[in-house]
Design a protein around this motif. Structure first.
Motif, mmCIF file in Angstrom:
data_model
loop_
_atom_site.group_PDB
_atom_site.id
_atom_site.type_symbol
_atom_site.label_atom_id
_atom_site.label_comp_id
_atom_site.label_asym_id
_atom_site.label_seq_id
_atom_site.Cartn_x
_atom_site.Cartn_y
_atom_site.Cartn_z
ATOM 1 N N VAL A 24 0.774 -1.178 0.023
ATOM 2 C CA VAL A 24 -0.083 -0.098 0.117
ATOM 3 C C VAL A 24 0.714 1.323 -0.083
ATOM 4 C CG1 VAL A 24 -2.159 -1.222 0.945
ATOM 5 C CG2 VAL A 24 -0.321 -0.321 2.606
ATOM 6 N N LYS A 25 2.049 1.115 0.186
ATOM 7 C CA LYS A 25 3.132 2.195 0.191
ATOM 8 C C LYS A 25 4.537 1.890 -0.170
ATOM 9 C CE LYS A 25 4.129 2.758 4.969
ATOM 10 N NZ LYS A 25 4.073 3.813 6.008
ATOM 11 N N GLY A 26 5.164 2.624 -0.621
ATOM 12 C CA GLY A 26 6.712 2.304 -0.644
ATOM 13 C C GLY A 26 7.622 3.156 0.088
ATOM 14 N N LEU A 27 8.925 2.969 -0.368
ATOM 15 C CA LEU A 27 9.970 3.605 0.374
ATOM 16 C C LEU A 27 11.035 4.036 -0.520
ATOM 17 C CD1 LEU A 27 11.433 3.867 3.141
ATOM 18 C CD2 LEU A 27 12.723 1.798 2.612
ATOM 19 N N LEU A 33 23.265 6.322 -4.302
ATOM 20 C CA LEU A 33 22.996 5.357 -5.246
ATOM 21 C C LEU A 33 21.480 5.409 -5.675
ATOM 22 C CD1 LEU A 33 23.500 3.045 -7.119
ATOM 23 C CD2 LEU A 33 23.197 1.656 -5.147
ATOM 24 N N CYS A 34 20.620 5.270 -4.495
ATOM 25 C CA CYS A 34 18.989 5.589 -4.649
ATOM 26 C C CYS A 34 18.479 6.787 -5.427
ATOM 27 C CB CYS A 34 18.404 5.041 -3.169
ATOM 28 S SG CYS A 34 18.523 3.323 -2.880
ATOM 29 N N THR A 35 19.209 7.902 -5.098
ATOM 30 C CA THR A 35 18.958 9.135 -5.691
ATOM 31 C C THR A 35 19.033 9.044 -7.015
ATOM 32 O OG1 THR A 35 19.293 10.333 -3.756
ATOM 33 C CG2 THR A 35 19.518 11.587 -5.681
ATOM 34 N N ARG A 36 20.137 8.667 -7.536
ATOM 35 C CA ARG A 36 20.665 8.322 -8.867
ATOM 36 C C ARG A 36 19.569 7.438 -9.836
ATOM 37 N NH1 ARG A 36 25.067 10.131 -6.506
ATOM 38 N NH2 ARG A 36 26.230 11.507 -7.593
ATOM 39 N N LYS A 37 19.257 6.277 -9.077
ATOM 40 C CA LYS A 37 18.425 5.367 -9.779
ATOM 41 C C LYS A 37 16.849 5.709 -9.687
ATOM 42 C CE LYS A 37 18.403 1.711 -6.372
ATOM 43 N NZ LYS A 37 19.061 0.378 -5.887
ATOM 44 N N GLY A 38 16.510 6.475 -8.693
ATOM 45 C CA GLY A 38 15.110 6.906 -8.486
ATOM 46 C C GLY A 38 14.033 5.977 -8.184
ATOM 47 N N ALA A 39 14.447 4.683 -8.003
ATOM 48 C CA ALA A 39 13.281 3.600 -7.745
ATOM 49 C C ALA A 39 12.594 3.804 -6.408
ATOM 50 C CB ALA A 39 13.928 2.307 -7.996
ATOM 51 N N MET A 40 11.345 3.389 -6.521
ATOM 52 C CA MET A 40 10.690 3.122 -5.324
ATOM 53 C C MET A 40 10.638 1.680 -4.757
ATOM 54 S SD MET A 40 6.744 3.996 -3.925
ATOM 55 C CE MET A 40 6.735 5.339 -4.856
ATOM 56 N N MET A 41 11.001 1.387 -3.629
ATOM 57 C CA MET A 41 11.401 0.110 -3.020
ATOM 58 C C MET A 41 10.409 -0.316 -2.337
ATOM 59 S SD MET A 41 15.245 0.583 -1.835
ATOM 60 C CE MET A 41 14.843 2.386 -1.150
ATOM 61 N N SER A 42 9.997 -1.648 -1.859
ATOM 62 C CA SER A 42 9.048 -2.170 -1.044
ATOM 63 C C SER A 42 9.364 -1.421 0.268
ATOM 64 C CB SER A 42 9.153 -3.599 -0.958
ATOM 65 O OG SER A 42 10.477 -4.074 -0.500
ATOM 66 N N SER A 43 8.470 -1.168 1.107
ATOM 67 C CA SER A 43 8.776 -0.526 2.429
ATOM 68 C C SER A 43 8.947 -1.583 3.550
ATOM 69 C CB SER A 43 7.208 0.143 2.799
ATOM 70 O OG SER A 43 6.095 -0.834 2.677
ATOM 71 N N GLU A 44 8.632 -2.908 3.346
ATOM 72 C CA GLU A 44 9.155 -4.085 4.204
ATOM 73 C C GLU A 44 10.051 -4.787 3.549
ATOM 74 O OE1 GLU A 44 7.376 -4.357 7.103
ATOM 75 O OE2 GLU A 44 6.050 -2.449 6.851
ATOM 76 N N ALA A 45 11.020 -4.956 4.689
ATOM 77 C CA ALA A 45 12.270 -5.876 4.226
ATOM 78 C C ALA A 45 11.644 -7.349 4.029
ATOM 79 C CB ALA A 45 13.455 -5.766 5.104
ATOM 80 N N ILE A 46 11.810 -8.125 3.020
ATOM 81 C CA ILE A 46 11.402 -9.411 3.019
ATOM 82 C C ILE A 46 12.540 -10.426 3.385
ATOM 83 C CG2 ILE A 46 10.562 -10.915 1.010
ATOM 84 C CD1 ILE A 46 10.229 -8.559 -0.781
ATOM 85 N N LEU A 97 9.680 -1.547 -6.762
ATOM 86 C CA LEU A 97 8.194 -1.756 -6.986
ATOM 87 C C LEU A 97 7.746 -1.535 -8.169
ATOM 88 C CD1 LEU A 97 6.806 -0.026 -3.741
ATOM 89 C CD2 LEU A 97 7.108 -2.501 -4.177
ATOM 90 N N GLY A 98 8.582 -0.917 -9.255
ATOM 91 C CA GLY A 98 8.284 -0.665 -10.548
ATOM 92 C C GLY A 98 8.444 -2.090 -11.302
ATOM 93 N N CYS A 99 8.899 -2.869 -10.768
ATOM 94 C CA CYS A 99 9.084 -4.235 -11.360
ATOM 95 C C CYS A 99 7.927 -5.424 -11.306
ATOM 96 C CB CYS A 99 10.469 -5.052 -11.126
ATOM 97 S SG CYS A 99 12.037 -4.176 -11.715
ATOM 98 N N ILE A 100 7.062 -4.812 -10.137
ATOM 99 C CA ILE A 100 5.960 -5.788 -9.566
ATOM 100 C C ILE A 100 5.038 -5.712 -10.543
ATOM 101 C CG2 ILE A 100 4.783 -6.424 -7.806
ATOM 102 C CD1 ILE A 100 7.483 -6.671 -7.103
ATOM 103 N N ASP A 104 1.607 -0.055 -9.621
ATOM 104 C CA ASP A 104 2.075 1.165 -10.354
ATOM 105 C C ASP A 104 2.505 2.096 -9.040
ATOM 106 O OD1 ASP A 104 2.313 3.730 -11.156
ATOM 107 O OD2 ASP A 104 0.061 3.822 -12.121
ATOM 108 N N PRO A 105 4.046 2.083 -9.004
ATOM 109 C CA PRO A 105 4.604 2.937 -7.954
ATOM 110 C C PRO A 105 4.060 4.378 -7.848
ATOM 111 C CG PRO A 105 5.945 2.255 -9.540
ATOM 112 C CD PRO A 105 4.809 1.604 -9.825
ATOM 113 N N PHE A 106 3.670 4.943 -9.152
ATOM 114 C CA PHE A 106 3.208 6.232 -9.142
ATOM 115 C C PHE A 106 2.021 6.670 -8.370
ATOM 116 C CE2 PHE A 106 6.121 5.516 -12.704
ATOM 117 C CZ PHE A 106 7.025 6.694 -12.403
ATOM 118 N N THR A 107 1.262 5.626 -8.093
ATOM 119 C CA THR A 107 0.204 5.817 -7.298
ATOM 120 C C THR A 107 0.113 5.737 -5.765
ATOM 121 O OG1 THR A 107 -0.788 3.627 -7.493
ATOM 122 C CG2 THR A 107 -1.342 5.080 -9.180
#
Length: 119
Positions: A24-27, A33-46, A97-100, A104-107
């Motif tokens: 329901v939300k991301g991280l 590194l994360c600033t440069r790749k710009g991806a949203m990650m899962s909020s929970e560690a798996i 999250l963009g790979c799941i 839709d990580p933009f929402t």
């Protein structure tokens, strides 16, 4: 209640799946590194027993920096960051999250992890 999620890189050479609570939300992280790749990650560690991936050794690339406790994985064919092992919880994963499929990580709302000052 847990759900089964499936994801892949852009070309499909790296595939993964995991069980987890409803997403329901991301991280987002503000480390260099994360600033440069710009991806949203899962909020929970798996945990490792709830995560699996498929790829041959030639396709799955990895990158580490700094203290080299986190390991960031990407597809050597299409270049997409798919998932990483976390620095703060070794052997646990966060996914892009963009790979799941079906996400839709933009929402999604997201929390900010201050990796810039903590890692």
């Amino acid at each position: 209640m847990t759900e089964r999620y499936h994801g892949s890189c852009h070309c499909g050479a790296v595939r993964f799946s995991f069980e987890g609570e409803e997403i329901v939300k991301g991280l987002r992280c503000n480390c260099s590194l994360c600033t440069r790749k710009g991806a949203m990650m899962s909020s929970e560690a798996i945990p490792p027993d709830q995560f699996s991936y498929e790829s041959d050794d030639q396709t799955l690339g990895s990158y580490q920096f700094g203290l080299k406790t986190a390991c960031h994985y990407f597809c050597n064919q299409c270049g997409i960051y798919t998932f990483h092992e976390t620095a703060r919880m070794p052997e646990h994963f966060r996914v892009n999250l963009g790979c799941i499929e079906g996400i839709d990580p933009f929402t999604l709302e997201y929390d900010l992890f201050d990796g810039k000052h903590l890692l």
